[in-house]
Motif scaffolding. Structure first.
Motif, PDB file in Angstrom:
ATOM      1  N   ILE A 222     -32.515 -78.353   2.179  1.00 19.68           N
ATOM      2  CA  ILE A 222     -31.795 -78.316   3.526  1.00 19.68           C
ATOM      3  C   ILE A 222     -31.192 -76.773   3.524  1.00 19.68           C
ATOM      4  O   ILE A 222     -31.577 -76.284   4.628  1.00 19.68           O
ATOM      5  CB  ILE A 222     -30.477 -79.354   3.439  1.00 19.68           C
ATOM      6  N   ILE A 223     -30.663 -76.483   2.483  1.00 15.20           N
ATOM      7  CA  ILE A 223     -30.095 -75.033   2.748  1.00 15.20           C
ATOM      8  C   ILE A 223     -30.707 -73.911   2.540  1.00 15.20           C
ATOM      9  O   ILE A 223     -30.819 -72.816   3.119  1.00 15.20           O
ATOM     10  CB  ILE A 223     -28.617 -75.182   1.828  1.00 15.20           C
ATOM     11  N   GLY A 224     -31.774 -73.949   1.580  1.00 12.21           N
ATOM     12  CA  GLY A 224     -32.352 -72.952   1.269  1.00 12.21           C
ATOM     13  C   GLY A 224     -33.331 -72.452   2.199  1.00 12.21           C
ATOM     14  O   GLY A 224     -33.345 -71.042   2.480  1.00 12.21           O
ATOM     15  N   PRO A 225     -33.949 -73.102   3.169  1.00  8.66           N
ATOM     16  CA  PRO A 225     -34.612 -72.444   4.470  1.00  8.66           C
ATOM     17  C   PRO A 225     -33.687 -71.857   5.150  1.00  8.66           C
ATOM     18  O   PRO A 225     -34.225 -70.811   5.836  1.00  8.66           O
ATOM     19  CB  PRO A 225     -35.478 -73.541   4.757  1.00  8.66           C
ATOM     20  N   LEU A 226     -32.613 -72.205   5.437  1.00 10.50           N
ATOM     21  CA  LEU A 226     -31.764 -71.573   6.125  1.00 10.50           C
ATOM     22  C   LEU A 226     -31.366 -70.182   5.803  1.00 10.50           C
ATOM     23  O   LEU A 226     -31.171 -69.330   6.821  1.00 10.50           O
ATOM     24  CB  LEU A 226     -30.389 -72.588   6.481  1.00 10.50           C
ATOM     25  N   LEU A 227     -31.271 -69.984   4.752  1.00 10.41           N
ATOM     26  CA  LEU A 227     -30.984 -68.637   4.013  1.00 10.41           C
ATOM     27  C   LEU A 227     -32.012 -67.767   3.942  1.00 10.41           C
ATOM     28  O   LEU A 227     -31.882 -66.600   4.283  1.00 10.41           O
ATOM     29  CB  LEU A 227     -30.324 -68.800   2.679  1.00 10.41           C
ATOM     30  N   MET A 228     -33.146 -68.399   4.035  1.00  8.82           N
ATOM     31  CA  MET A 228     -34.468 -67.637   4.032  1.00  8.82           C
ATOM     32  C   MET A 228     -34.756 -66.930   5.438  1.00  8.82           C
ATOM     33  O   MET A 228     -35.237 -66.018   5.547  1.00  8.82           O
ATOM     34  CB  MET A 228     -35.679 -68.396   3.556  1.00  8.82           C
ATOM     35  N   ASP A 229     -34.243 -67.886   6.468  1.00  9.19           N
ATOM     36  CA  ASP A 229     -34.565 -67.618   7.831  1.00  9.19           C
ATOM     37  C   ASP A 229     -33.621 -66.333   8.145  1.00  9.19           C
ATOM     38  O   ASP A 229     -33.766 -65.524   8.962  1.00  9.19           O
ATOM     39  CB  ASP A 229     -34.338 -68.700   8.668  1.00  9.19           C
TER      40      ASP A 229
END
Length: 231
Positions: A222-229
């Protein structure tokens, strides 16, 4: 044909008017209900590690009941993912006393008392409640008075707040302000549509799997992609 069309238009106007009246009534009722909730002096909840909630790029809000086994089980993987993504993820826990857990309200109130006496003790106390939780389920405490429960919770809170704080904690249970803070926490959860615990929001958006513990891998996904974006 023309008469039938006229009747249909008349019916549609009537329906539209009723919907308009209903929406006005609901808006008025909402304004009235909001007026009944006291605005707290600060934003509800306890920020993990202290500091500002807005320091992280991703903000997780968790509604926990200290007497809820699913809240207990959800904490270790959430804590682990916070450590992994630190300092880019912030957490705030809102205490939410489920009415079908007999001792939930007292435990949530104890968190507010501890936070007032020593803010750094709030999460250690939450973890102590999770540790001793089974002893305070409904069945084991069926014949136990609330006075006894408050005494026991005050002793547990003393472990987190600090030796010699027992009297101050007991006094906190007699302070109407801690009662009001606990009520506001519950009402705040209701205003956000919280229906059980654990209940999570990420950057203001509710996660669909409320009432169940999310494992570490799920949190990473959940969190990983948000930080990548953000990069």
């Amino acid at each position: 044909m023309g008469q039938e069309r006229g009747e249909i238009l008349k019916y549609l106007r009537m329906v539209a008017m009723r919907l308009l009246l209903l929406s006005c009534f609901m808006a008025g009722a909402l304004d009235f209900s909001l007026a009944q909730v006291s605005i707290p002096s600060k934003y509800d909840g306890f920020v993990y590690r202290g500091g500002s909630l807005w320091e992280g790029s991703v903000i997780v809000e968790a509604f926990f009941d200290p007497m809820c086994p699913d809240s207990r089980d959800s904490w270790p993987p959430l804590k682990q993912v916070l450590q992994f993504f630190h300092p880019r993820v912030s957490l705030i826990v809102h205490p939410f006393a489920l009415p079908y857990h007999s001792n939930s309200y007292a435990s949530c109130r104890a968190l507010h008392i501890a936070n007032k006496l020593n803010a750094s003790s709030t999460y250690p106390l939450l973890e102590l409640f999770f540790l001793y939780q089974k002893s305070y389920y409904n069945a084991p405490t069926y014949n136990t008075s609330m006075a006894f429960i408050i005494n026991q919770f005050s002793k547990i809170a003393e472990e987190a707040v600090g030796l010699g704080s027992y009297s101050a904690i007991i006094s906190g249970f007699n302070d109407s302000r801690t009662d009001m803070s606990t009520r506001i926490s519950f009402k705040y959860g209701c205003s956000r549509g919280v229906m059980g615990t654990p209940y999570f929001f990420v950057n203001g958006i509710p996660l669909p799997d409320y009432g169940f513990a999310l494992n570490y891998s799920k949190w990473r996904s959940i969190i990983g992609p948000l930080l990548m974006d953000e990069q």
